[in-house]
Scaffold this motif. Structure first.
Motif, PDB file in Angstrom:
ATOM      1  N   LEU A   1      -5.284   4.467   0.173  1.00 17.66           N
ATOM      2  CA  LEU A   1      -6.347   3.482   0.311  1.00 17.66           C
ATOM      3  C   LEU A   1      -6.625   2.709  -0.972  1.00 17.66           C
ATOM      4  CD1 LEU A   1      -8.857   5.516   2.507  1.00 17.66           C
ATOM      5  CD2 LEU A   1      -7.329   3.692   3.238  1.00 17.66           C
ATOM      6  N   LYS A  48      -5.116   0.354   5.659  1.00 16.30           N
ATOM      7  CA  LYS A  48      -4.852   0.309   4.212  1.00 16.30           C
ATOM      8  C   LYS A  48      -4.065  -0.932   3.812  1.00 16.30           C
ATOM      9  CE  LYS A  48      -0.734   3.301   4.577  1.00 16.30           C
ATOM     10  NZ  LYS A  48      -0.203   4.643   4.251  1.00 16.30           N
ATOM     11  N   TRP A  49      -3.414  -1.595   4.775  1.00 16.83           N
ATOM     12  CA  TRP A  49      -2.670  -2.820   4.474  1.00 16.83           C
ATOM     13  C   TRP A  49      -3.497  -4.086   4.688  1.00 16.83           C
ATOM     14  CZ3 TRP A  49       0.940   0.849   6.839  1.00 16.83           C
ATOM     15  CH2 TRP A  49       1.945   1.259   5.955  1.00 16.83           C
ATOM     16  N   HIS A  97      -3.889  10.617   1.427  1.00 18.61           N
ATOM     17  CA  HIS A  97      -4.762   9.679   2.136  1.00 18.61           C
ATOM     18  C   HIS A  97      -5.581   8.868   1.150  1.00 18.61           C
ATOM     19  CE1 HIS A  97      -8.427   8.474   4.384  1.00 18.61           C
ATOM     20  NE2 HIS A  97      -7.540   8.211   5.320  1.00 18.61           N
ATOM     21  N   THR A 156      -9.658  -7.454  -0.838  1.00 18.74           N
ATOM     22  CA  THR A 156      -9.550  -6.182  -1.544  1.00 18.74           C
ATOM     23  C   THR A 156      -9.003  -6.364  -2.952  1.00 18.74           C
ATOM     24  OG1 THR A 156      -7.286  -5.816  -0.746  1.00 18.74           O
ATOM     25  CG2 THR A 156      -9.091  -5.012   0.643  1.00 18.74           C
ATOM     26  N   ALA A 216       0.857  -1.180   0.000  1.00 18.06           N
ATOM     27  CA  ALA A 216       0.000   0.000   0.000  1.00 18.06           C
ATOM     28  C   ALA A 216       0.896   1.234   0.000  1.00 18.06           C
ATOM     29  CB  ALA A 216      -0.932   0.014   1.208  1.00 18.06           C
TER      30      ALA A 216
END
Length: 261
Positions: free
Chosen positions: A63, A149-150, A59, A230, A39
């Motif tokens: 994401l 985010k990871w 930011h 994801t 990320a």
């Protein structure tokens, strides 16, 4: 421990886990927080005349899920930089674009053609005429325990698969069928049957309305897992890596105990 896969594709997996509650929760936490993915961790801004501040853009970019190759990017076996950054744990993505245009995740150019955003159509910012963005985003390996985010999964949860017993006291009053919000029960060959046990949420409404006490619901060590990824990693890979991490941690604990004793 046993695992039985019910449904699977690249982004979603559904399986039955036969184990203890403690292990089920450990697996859930490992899948969310311990499996590494790439990320964007920091962004160098050379030019930004858009309507958004640098921090907001950074930011948003952070994401964006990025495809991760754990065979190449593996900080357990290869990376020795200690988090400072090296080719074994990070990759750069560049963006130089002028308006008028909506900037999407697919507009980033990666130094590695295999390490790119999972989806090309994630909007980042809209540029008007004369506005421009020139940045370099550096993605590195990390885990969900550092930042969301990871996380390789957006959804990961489980519930108990109960054991439902219907005794001879049942008189087919149909009250349980009407009361059940998940359509677990049905009549098969003149007898009440729990056909959709996997849908049972153990709300106990069927037990409460049964005047004959003909329905018994017991907890088991079977858990219905549902995980949605994801796209940074295939969900099966996330499951396999989580199991490896749990095994490695258990081995480390055994070593510590042997030394202490």
């Amino acid at each position: 421990m046993k695992i039985r896969i019910l449904e699977e594709d690249e982004f979603r997996i559904k399986f039955i886990l036969k184990s203890s509650t403690a292990f089920a929760n450990s697996l859930r936490r490992a899948m969310k927080s311990l499996v590494p993915t790439l990320a964007v961790d920091y962004v160098d801004f050379y030019l930004n005349t858009s309507y958004l501040y640098d921090e907001i853009l950074a930011h948003r970019i952070g994401l964006i899920p990025i495809k991760t190759d754990l065979q190449r990017f593996n900080f357990q076996d290869k990376c020795v930089c200690g988090g400072e950054g090296c080719p074994n744990c990070q990759v750069s993505l560049r963006l130089n674009i002028e308006g008028p245009k909506v900037v999407y995740s697919g507009d980033f150019i990666s130094e590695d053609p295999e390490i790119v955003p999972v989806f090309d159509n994630i909007p980042v910012v809209e540029l008007d005429k004369g506005q421009q963005i020139m940045i370099e985003a550096v993605a590195r390996l990390g885990t969900g325990k550092e930042h969301v985010k990871w996380q390789p999964v957006s959804l990961c949860g489980y519930r108990i698969v109960p054991e439902i017993n219907i005794t001879e006291n049942c008189k087919l009053c149909m009250e349980c069928i009407d009361a059940c919000p998940r359509n677990v029960f049905s009549v098969v060959e003149g007898k009440l049957s729990a056909e959709n046990v996997l849908e049972c949420s153990m709300c106990m409404e069927c037990v409460n309305v049964c005047e004959e006490n003909a329905i018994e619901i017991k907890e088991t060590n079977n858990f219905l897992f549902i995980a949605e990824g994801t796209g940074a990693l295939p969900v099966r890979t996330v499951l396999e890596e989580a199991l490896k991490i749990i095994k490695r941690k258990a081995e480390e604990m055994n070593t510590i105990l042997e030394i202490a004793l």
